[in-house]
Design an enzyme around this catalytic site. Structure first.
Site, PDB file in Angstrom:
ATOM      1  N   CYS A 145      -0.324   4.250  -7.602  1.00  0.00           N
ATOM      2  CA  CYS A 145      -0.508   3.789  -6.213  1.00  0.00           C
ATOM      3  C   CYS A 145       0.627   2.908  -5.709  1.00  0.00           C
ATOM      4  O   CYS A 145       0.899   2.859  -4.511  1.00  0.00           O
ATOM      5  CB  CYS A 145      -1.817   3.030  -6.077  1.00  0.00           C
ATOM      6  SG  CYS A 145      -3.191   3.986  -6.690  1.00  0.00           S
ATOM      7  N   HIS A 197      -1.741   0.222   0.799  1.00  0.00           N
ATOM      8  CA  HIS A 197      -2.087   1.461   0.097  1.00  0.00           C
ATOM      9  C   HIS A 197      -3.545   1.775   0.437  1.00  0.00           C
ATOM     10  O   HIS A 197      -4.407   0.903   0.414  1.00  0.00           O
ATOM     11  CB  HIS A 197      -1.915   1.260  -1.407  1.00  0.00           C
ATOM     12  CG  HIS A 197      -2.643   2.275  -2.218  1.00  0.00           C
ATOM     13  ND1 HIS A 197      -2.455   3.624  -2.019  1.00  0.00           N
ATOM     14  CD2 HIS A 197      -3.588   2.150  -3.187  1.00  0.00           C
ATOM     15  CE1 HIS A 197      -3.253   4.284  -2.848  1.00  0.00           C
ATOM     16  NE2 HIS A 197      -3.940   3.418  -3.553  1.00  0.00           N
ATOM     17  N   ASN A 235      -7.540   8.883  -0.481  1.00  0.00           N
ATOM     18  CA  ASN A 235      -6.509   8.132  -1.199  1.00  0.00           C
ATOM     19  C   ASN A 235      -5.487   9.135  -1.740  1.00  0.00           C
ATOM     20  O   ASN A 235      -5.820   9.967  -2.577  1.00  0.00           O
ATOM     21  CB  ASN A 235      -7.200   7.357  -2.334  1.00  0.00           C
ATOM     22  CG  ASN A 235      -6.238   6.554  -3.187  1.00  0.00           C
ATOM     23  OD1 ASN A 235      -5.029   6.766  -3.170  1.00  0.00           O
ATOM     24  ND2 ASN A 235      -6.778   5.636  -3.966  1.00  0.00           N
TER      25      ASN A 235
END
Ligand code: UT7
Length: 356
Positions: free
Chosen positions: A116, A283, A313
């Site tokens: 991430c 993020h 995501n």
């Protein structure tokens, strides 16, 4: 030393929209659960066997190059961030290079595996190379094809419903204006809880770290004195031990602590305050995490960009997709202070401050 700047950005998400409802036909989940716990309404899945992590990255890169006013051939160096590469090796850096037709030998490619926080780490690498004068056009690209590697049974629901496919790219160049560009980047890691959010097979661990997982797992490895050890055992296939694992609550608690910490650290480094931020692009891990961070920093809704509702995501791609989308929407103007922040597997976490 000259600062570096983001000269152009591009993003690509596959056409196919997968709504929460569609997942309820594959596993025991509900639209309500997914929306309430994550904020996600839909995500995109790539066309299997046609689109890959590197082909999506190439599309995003072409757009970024056009906006930066360069041809892909002019890229000096590639930093590719992904956790879902086309191959175990070689990495996606050289694959996107081939896809873009960058054939001159001066170009270099580096693959980074920071999940991430991969894009922010990549941006920091590009910043160092550009500021020292080593390269003039560095591509930083984050791309993920999660849909090829998720467990679509109820067993994998806590992970599978969250992730989506997509790619985002940035061209980093020297900034002519000393006041504008990347002001600072902050990078951190701590491997203590590496397995709390992990995708450990295939790998050469042979079960070595198994006591680090909450429940010791039998991977079905042959005896240690057997040569020609294999990465994937029949037992792994049988028990589905080749999927991502996440201790969601554990990750959540650390994320809400580390996001504000690393943002405040960057601001302090630059002598700025949270109120100076024009746009925070976190993020896209979970809408609840972003809302928590927003509240903790005292930011208004219009100071934070969220798009997890539409894309889920997308790990290394999430920040460049969100930043590019915000820019396209006119939310990033010249002179604005933009803050990027990420937290994820490793654990690794990072932030960047950019005067646009
Ligand atoms: O991007 C990298 C960083 N990642 C993150 O930051 C993710 C951080 N974690 C999270 O976002 C959240 O922890 C999740 C969204 C992953 C999970 O939400 P949660 O509120 O922490 O749920 P939970 O894991 O505590 O599970 C609660 C219940 C469980 O059932 P029981 O044991 O209470 O009966 C789960 O089995 O929800 C169940 N559950 C589901 N139910 C329906 C887990 N996943 C699902 C699902 N649909 N998809």
């Amino acid at each position: 030393m000259k600062r570096s700047k983001i000269a152009g950005m591009g993003f690509y998400v596959p056409e196919r929209v997968v709504k929460n409802e569609e997942l309820t036909r594959l596993m025991d989940t509900s639209d309500e659960w997914i929306r309430e716990r994550t904020g996600i309404e839909e995500r995109r899945y790539g066309r299997k066997h046609e689109e890959t992590t590197s082909t999506m990255a190439a599309i995003a890169t072409r757009i970024a190059c056009e906006r930066a006013g360069i041809e892909p051939e002019e890229i000096d160096f590639i930093v590719f961030a992904t956790l879902s590469p086309d191959y175990y090796f070689p990495g996606c850096g050289v694959l996107v290079q081939r896809e873009l037709g960058i054939t001159h030998r001066e170009a270099g490619a580096l693959d980074i595996r920071n999940q991430c926080s991969g894009f922010v780490y990549g941006l920091s690498i590009a910043d160092q190379f550009v500021r020292t004068g080593m390269y003039k056009n560095v591509l930083v690209v984050g791309s993920e094809m999660h849909s090829m590697g998720l467990d679509f049974s109820t067993r994998g629901r806590n992970v599978t419903v969250i992730f989506g496919d997509g790619a985002g790219a940035a061209i980093v160049q020297p900034s002519e204006d000393p006041e504008r560009g990347i002001l600072t980047t902050r990078l951190h890691s701590d491997g203590t809880y590496a397995e709390k959010l992990s995708f450990i097979n295939p790998g050469c661990h042979g079960g070595y770290h198994r006591n680090r997982l909450d429940e010791p797992v039998d991977y079905g490895y042959p005896p240690a004195d057997t040569y020609g050890e294999i990465f994937i055992t029949p037992k792994m296939l049988q028990d589905g031990l080749y999927y991502p694992y996440m201790d969601g609550q554990f990750v959540f608690k650390l994320a809400v602590q580390k996001f504000p910490e690393v943002i405040l650290e960057a601001l302090q480094d630059a002598g700025l305050q949270p109120s100076d931020i024009n746009l925070l692009v976190p993020h896209q891990a979970n809408l609840r995490i972003s809302q928590f961070v927003q509240k903790r920093l005292g930011l208004r809704d219009d100071q934070v960009w969220n798009n997890i509702q539409r894309y889920g995501n997308t790990t290394a791609a999430s920040i460049p997709i969100a930043l590019c989308e915000a820019w396209e929407a006119g939310k990033v103007r010249e002179g604005d202070l933009v803050c990027l922040a990420a937290f994820g597997s490793g654990f690794t976490w990072a932030s960047a401050l950019i005067r646009w």
